[in-house]
Enzyme design. Structure first.
Site, PDB file in Angstrom:
ATOM      1  CG  HIS A  80      30.673  75.901  64.298  1.00 13.35           C
ATOM      2  ND1 HIS A  80      32.587  75.194  63.577  1.00 13.35           N
ATOM      3  CD2 HIS A  80      31.166  76.241  62.674  1.00 13.35           C
ATOM      4  CE1 HIS A  80      32.518  75.633  62.960  1.00 13.35           C
ATOM      5  NE2 HIS A  80      31.714  75.649  62.391  1.00 13.35           N
TER       6      HIS A  80
ATOM      7  CG  ASP B 207      35.484  76.370  61.131  1.00 14.31           C
ATOM      8  OD1 ASP B 207      36.076  75.440  60.664  1.00 14.31           O
ATOM      9  OD2 ASP B 207      34.129  76.018  60.067  1.00 14.31           O
TER      10      ASP B 207
ATOM     11  CG  ASP C  21      31.586  72.303  57.193  1.00  8.82           C
ATOM     12  OD1 ASP C  21      30.882  72.996  57.804  1.00  8.82           O
ATOM     13  OD2 ASP C  21      33.390  72.880  56.591  1.00  8.82           O
TER      14      ASP C  21
END
Ligand SMILES: [Zn+2]
Length: 265
Positions: free
Chosen positions: A62, A137, A66
């Site tokens: 994505h 995530d 980070d």
């Protein structure tokens, strides 16, 4: 390739406070590796040097900085293929993936299928293959990502999809959040013996400064409250916390996510 019995060799590279960049060793050539979600270049380059290995490709789940921040610097040295979701917010992609697309890296002996798993972000994808899933995530061990863009309905569906993968599938998530997630999981399901046993194991690993990942889908289905919204105990806990009766399992998921967002141990 999918019936290759030997598991992938995957190394964690730590980045920032609690990110993992996963380095997948090519089955056909251990000196070549694929990086998943390189949010920073420097720790990847240091690990490549230590291993005497070179980077052959990059997989991105994505668009968050980070997870992609190191791509440009890693590509500066070599013209690497970069696979990721079809999202204009991600520069440097050489191939944009949709649900069901296959990433074939023949010279490396690697092949992954793309799962579109919206919720944390709308275009989030996971890579599934070789008995492993790289899920960014979306799914964490004993938890899940925050809903920055998607709806509870989307995230619940994405997690159910991941939870439906074979039980032995190894789960490579993007962050080391397991200990804190388990704290909340046991607040929700105090009597979950698997979660209790896992907490002891996780405490031991963390005391030795070792990663708790990979987990497995089978373990997550037993300990992760976000995969257990259909369990009566989880529904009852969320209803008691919210002080109201809940509708379908999406309402349970939404209540659980909101509870966790405000949870301070
Ligand atoms: Zn993210």
């Amino acid at each position: 390739m999918s019936n290759n019995p030997s598991p992938l060799r995957v190394r964690p590279v730590r980045a920032f406070a609690d990110n993992y960049i996963w380095l997948i060793e090519a089955p056909k050539d251990p000196r070549r590796v694929v990086a998943v979600d390189p949010g920073e270049a420097a720790p990847v380059l240091a690990e490549l040097e230590r291993l005497g290995a070179s980077l052959a490709a990059i997989l991105l789940t994505h668009h968050h900085a980070d997870h992609i921040g190191g791509v440009a610097a890693l590509r500066a040295a070599t013209d690497l293929p970069v696979f990721g979701p079809d999202d204009a917010r991600i520069p440097d992609l050489t191939r944009r993936l949709s649900d069901g697309d296959t990433v074939v890296l023949d010279s490396l002996g690697l092949q992954f299928t793309t799962l579109h798993v919206p919720g944390h972000t709308l275009s989030h994808i996971a890579f599934h293959g070789h008995g492993a899933v790289f899920c960014g995530d979306t799914l964490f061990s004993a938890g899940c990502g925050r809903l920055f863009e998607g709806t509870p309905e989307q995230m619940d569906a994405s997690l159910r999809r991941l939870g439906g993968l074979p039980a032995e599938t190894r789960v490579y998530a993007g962050h080391e959040y397991t200990a804190a997630n388990l704290h909340f999981a046991l607040e929700v399901e105090r009597d979950n013996a698997d979660a209790g046993a896992y907490r002891a194991r996780v405490a031991e690993l963390r005391a030795g400064d070792l990663p708790t990942l990979p987990s497995t889908i089978g373990l997550e289905n037993r300990v992760n409250p976000f995969l257990r919204c259909r369990e009566p105990a989880v529904r009852a806990a969320v209803a008691a916390h919210d002080g109201r009766a809940l509708g379908d399992s999406v309402a349970v998921f939404a209540g659980l996510r909101a509870w966790k967002d405000g949870f301070r141990p």
